[in-house]
Design a protein around this motif. Structure first.
Motif, PDB file in Angstrom:
ATOM      1  N   VAL A 254      45.756  34.988  47.117  1.00 49.54           N
ATOM      2  CA  VAL A 254      44.709  35.021  46.072  1.00 49.54           C
ATOM      3  C   VAL A 254      44.400  33.819  45.118  1.00 49.54           C
ATOM      4  O   VAL A 254      45.495  33.452  44.500  1.00 49.54           O
ATOM      5  CB  VAL A 254      45.401  36.309  45.414  1.00 49.54           C
ATOM      6  CG1 VAL A 254      44.471  36.563  44.206  1.00 49.54           C
ATOM      7  CG2 VAL A 254      45.489  37.401  46.358  1.00 49.54           C
ATOM      8  N   PHE A 255      43.190  33.599  44.844  1.00 52.90           N
ATOM      9  CA  PHE A 255      42.827  32.943  43.605  1.00 52.90           C
ATOM     10  C   PHE A 255      42.735  33.905  42.524  1.00 52.90           C
ATOM     11  O   PHE A 255      41.647  34.479  42.276  1.00 52.90           O
ATOM     12  CB  PHE A 255      41.593  31.776  43.804  1.00 52.90           C
ATOM     13  CG  PHE A 255      41.553  30.990  42.885  1.00 52.90           C
ATOM     14  CD1 PHE A 255      41.121  31.002  41.506  1.00 52.90           C
ATOM     15  CD2 PHE A 255      41.406  29.538  43.193  1.00 52.90           C
ATOM     16  CE1 PHE A 255      41.165  30.082  40.583  1.00 52.90           C
ATOM     17  CE2 PHE A 255      41.448  28.580  42.528  1.00 52.90           C
ATOM     18  CZ  PHE A 255      41.325  28.937  40.985  1.00 52.90           C
ATOM     19  N   ASN A 256      43.626  33.592  41.482  1.00 55.58           N
ATOM     20  CA  ASN A 256      43.708  34.811  40.398  1.00 55.58           C
ATOM     21  C   ASN A 256      42.602  34.418  39.278  1.00 55.58           C
ATOM     22  O   ASN A 256      43.175  33.357  38.563  1.00 55.58           O
ATOM     23  CB  ASN A 256      44.901  35.017  39.933  1.00 55.58           C
ATOM     24  CG  ASN A 256      44.983  35.997  38.923  1.00 55.58           C
ATOM     25  OD1 ASN A 256      43.915  37.032  38.361  1.00 55.58           O
ATOM     26  ND2 ASN A 256      46.059  36.021  37.813  1.00 55.58           N
ATOM     27  N   ILE A 257      41.745  34.799  38.989  1.00 55.52           N
ATOM     28  CA  ILE A 257      40.724  34.459  37.850  1.00 55.52           C
ATOM     29  C   ILE A 257      40.524  35.777  37.284  1.00 55.52           C
ATOM     30  O   ILE A 257      39.562  35.920  36.440  1.00 55.52           O
ATOM     31  CB  ILE A 257      39.649  33.615  38.149  1.00 55.52           C
ATOM     32  CG1 ILE A 257      38.823  32.874  36.964  1.00 55.52           C
ATOM     33  CG2 ILE A 257      38.353  34.670  38.975  1.00 55.52           C
ATOM     34  CD1 ILE A 257      39.830  31.700  36.758  1.00 55.52           C
ATOM     35  N   LEU A 258      41.390  36.753  37.185  1.00 51.41           N
ATOM     36  CA  LEU A 258      41.297  37.943  36.447  1.00 51.41           C
ATOM     37  C   LEU A 258      41.847  37.944  34.875  1.00 51.41           C
ATOM     38  O   LEU A 258      43.045  37.899  34.603  1.00 51.41           O
ATOM     39  CB  LEU A 258      41.936  39.062  37.098  1.00 51.41           C
ATOM     40  CG  LEU A 258      41.912  40.488  36.983  1.00 51.41           C
ATOM     41  CD1 LEU A 258      40.312  40.779  37.019  1.00 51.41           C
ATOM     42  CD2 LEU A 258      42.638  41.377  37.759  1.00 51.41           C
TER      43      LEU A 258
ATOM     44  N   THR B  26      36.076  35.229  49.326  1.00 52.01           N
ATOM     45  CA  THR B  26      35.521  36.224  49.221  1.00 52.01           C
ATOM     46  C   THR B  26      35.878  36.801  47.784  1.00 52.01           C
ATOM     47  O   THR B  26      37.017  36.702  47.328  1.00 52.01           O
ATOM     48  CB  THR B  26      35.915  37.435  50.053  1.00 52.01           C
ATOM     49  OG1 THR B  26      35.623  36.861  51.652  1.00 52.01           O
ATOM     50  CG2 THR B  26      35.124  38.755  50.010  1.00 52.01           C
ATOM     51  N   ALA B  27      34.779  37.157  47.270  1.00 48.98           N
ATOM     52  CA  ALA B  27      35.027  37.764  45.681  1.00 48.98           C
ATOM     53  C   ALA B  27      35.807  39.419  45.997  1.00 48.98           C
ATOM     54  O   ALA B  27      35.340  40.048  46.711  1.00 48.98           O
ATOM     55  CB  ALA B  27      33.734  37.791  44.953  1.00 48.98           C
ATOM     56  N   VAL B  28      36.689  39.593  44.990  1.00 52.05           N
ATOM     57  CA  VAL B  28      37.398  40.941  44.964  1.00 52.05           C
ATOM     58  C   VAL B  28      37.339  41.394  43.526  1.00 52.05           C
ATOM     59  O   VAL B  28      37.877  40.594  42.760  1.00 52.05           O
ATOM     60  CB  VAL B  28      38.670  41.004  45.466  1.00 52.05           C
ATOM     61  CG1 VAL B  28      39.383  42.268  45.502  1.00 52.05           C
ATOM     62  CG2 VAL B  28      38.636  40.671  47.240  1.00 52.05           C
ATOM     63  N   ASP B  29      36.709  42.496  43.331  1.00 50.18           N
ATOM     64  CA  ASP B  29      36.602  43.008  41.902  1.00 50.18           C
ATOM     65  C   ASP B  29      37.714  44.165  41.421  1.00 50.18           C
ATOM     66  O   ASP B  29      37.776  45.223  41.788  1.00 50.18           O
ATOM     67  CB  ASP B  29      35.316  43.658  41.520  1.00 50.18           C
ATOM     68  CG  ASP B  29      35.061  43.757  40.099  1.00 50.18           C
ATOM     69  OD1 ASP B  29      35.793  43.872  39.243  1.00 50.18           O
ATOM     70  OD2 ASP B  29      33.716  44.071  39.772  1.00 50.18           O
ATOM     71  N   GLY B  30      38.783  43.368  40.798  1.00 53.23           N
ATOM     72  CA  GLY B  30      39.688  44.325  40.252  1.00 53.23           C
ATOM     73  C   GLY B  30      41.101  44.494  41.154  1.00 53.23           C
ATOM     74  O   GLY B  30      40.850  44.255  42.338  1.00 53.23           O
ATOM     75  N   ILE B  31      42.025  45.054  40.738  1.00 52.04           N
ATOM     76  CA  ILE B  31      43.303  45.159  41.512  1.00 52.04           C
ATOM     77  C   ILE B  31      43.362  46.214  42.683  1.00 52.04           C
ATOM     78  O   ILE B  31      43.708  45.997  43.810  1.00 52.04           O
ATOM     79  CB  ILE B  31      44.404  45.212  40.671  1.00 52.04           C
ATOM     80  CG1 ILE B  31      44.586  44.009  39.944  1.00 52.04           C
ATOM     81  CG2 ILE B  31      45.668  45.606  41.375  1.00 52.04           C
ATOM     82  CD1 ILE B  31      45.752  44.135  38.497  1.00 52.04           C
TER      83      ILE B  31
ATOM     84  N   LEU C  22      40.034  36.818  43.055  1.00 53.69           N
ATOM     85  CA  LEU C  22      40.080  38.216  42.221  1.00 53.69           C
ATOM     86  C   LEU C  22      39.641  37.865  40.831  1.00 53.69           C
ATOM     87  O   LEU C  22      39.937  37.188  39.777  1.00 53.69           O
ATOM     88  CB  LEU C  22      41.794  38.382  41.854  1.00 53.69           C
ATOM     89  CG  LEU C  22      41.830  39.748  41.369  1.00 53.69           C
ATOM     90  CD1 LEU C  22      41.205  40.902  42.074  1.00 53.69           C
ATOM     91  CD2 LEU C  22      43.441  39.832  40.962  1.00 53.69           C
ATOM     92  N   LEU C  23      38.345  38.741  40.416  1.00 54.04           N
ATOM     93  CA  LEU C  23      37.739  38.360  39.318  1.00 54.04           C
ATOM     94  C   LEU C  23      37.537  40.082  38.731  1.00 54.04           C
ATOM     95  O   LEU C  23      37.685  41.008  39.168  1.00 54.04           O
ATOM     96  CB  LEU C  23      36.380  38.025  39.672  1.00 54.04           C
ATOM     97  CG  LEU C  23      35.651  38.241  40.706  1.00 54.04           C
ATOM     98  CD1 LEU C  23      35.031  39.591  40.674  1.00 54.04           C
ATOM     99  CD2 LEU C  23      34.489  37.118  40.980  1.00 54.04           C
ATOM    100  N   GLY C  24      36.631  40.030  37.444  1.00 51.60           N
ATOM    101  CA  GLY C  24      36.259  41.236  36.928  1.00 51.60           C
ATOM    102  C   GLY C  24      37.510  42.145  36.446  1.00 51.60           C
ATOM    103  O   GLY C  24      37.825  41.888  35.311  1.00 51.60           O
TER     104      GLY C  24
END
Length: 321
Positions: free
Chosen positions: A73-77, A53-58, A23-25
């Protein structure tokens, strides 16, 4: 367990992690840093054979979970709902494991004022501070509120939003003419501001990985202080790791781990500390989704223990099992 010892890896098969959403962005003021961190984490997990897989935003994450495509989820938000307990509460309710501290630790530590209040209650050292409430009293102005707080604490001080990160909206006030920029920011900023006595001394940070406090990093910016430019853009900031030696190094690592736990945190994170020339170690703040960019400090600290970036990401993800 010795807080300076890194335990062996528990997982060797990447299939154990299942489908991992990095989770990014998102939409916070730290979006660009989060995108950079997230790309690095994604590449590291893929290199180790993890189905990531990259996921942009909640909102996008919610859709991916509804579609049955997320096991953890790997949280890097960075910042905002990625670190304030909102994401953590959502995932906890849905039964989806995630990296980093839980609801309480995340919500508390994104708020610098409340974190300091907890540390003070626990008898832990942190600089004196004042809270600047959103808006002002009738007949008062942001400038008057800031000057009144500075008069109570005494210059020099730092002014910063209580619930932002990455040095966003941070102002250093050494003298009267330094108030102008801070006042202009405070006039439009809708949230609480923290005014904190400026520590005169060296700046350090300590990464936390489970029950291990990583070696401290001493930060030596080329300029006067460690601002956004020094953190993410400049190549002339020096990082000394370990930042201390002997008993001093043991003390800063023990304090960082105690502060992390006192704030309700577990998993991984980073504790920022300064060493005041008169008062000794002073706790500044906690980061529960630290940066993972080329300039970031947790990877630098882990590397001194022989933990490369890919292994670091693996170890963080292991904590979700």
């Amino acid at each position: 367990m010795n807080p300076s010892v890194v335990p062996p890896l528990r997982i060797t098969d990447p299939a154990r992690f299942g489908r991992v959403a990095v989770l990014l962005g998102g939409v916070s003021s730290e979006r660009e840093v989060s995108l950079d961190s997230g790309r690095n984490v994604l590449d590291a997990l893929l290199a180790r054979g993890v189905q990531a897989t990259a996921v942009d935003g909640i909102p996008a994450l919610i859709e991916a979970i509804r579609a049955g495509g997320v096991d953890r989820v790997f949280n890097i938000l960075h910042g905002g709902d990625g670190e304030n307990g909102v994401l953590q509460g959502l995932l906890q309710s849905l039964g989806v494991p995630y990296t980093g501290p839980g609801v309480l630790g995340s919500a508390l530590t994104l708020d610098k004022i409340r974190t300091k209040q907890v540390w003070i209650a626990a008898g832990l050292p942190t600089p004196r501070f004042a809270r600047i409430a959103p808006g002002t009293d009738p007949g008062s102005t942001p400038g008057q509120a800031l000057r009144a707080a500075a008069g109570e604490l005494g210059l020099p001080v730092f002014v910063k939003p209580s619930c932002e990160g990455s040095s966003v909206g941070v102002f250093r006030i050494l003298r009267e003419e330094d108030f102008a920029e801070a006042v202009a920011f405070a006039t439009d900023y809708p949230g609480e501001l923290l005014m904190e006595q400026m520590v005169v001394g060296e700046e350090y940070t300590v990464g936390i990985l489970g029950d291990t406090a990583l070696p401290s990093v001493r930060i030596v910016p080329a300029g006067d202080w460690y601002d956004y430019h020094a953190k993410y853009i400049a190549d002339d900031t020096r990082y000394l790791c370990p930042g201390m030696e002997g008993e001093d190094e043991d003390a800063i690592r023990a304090l960082a781990l105690e502060a992390f736990r006192a704030a309700g945190c577990s998993g991984w994170g980073r504790v920022d500390v300064m060493r005041d020339r008169a008062k000794g170690l002073q706790l500044i703040e906690v980061n529960t989704a630290p940066g993972m960019t080329s300039h970031s400090l947790v990877p630098k600290a882990a590397a001194t223990l022989g933990i490369g970036f890919e292994e670091l990401c693996w170890r963080i993800l292991e904590q979700t099992l």
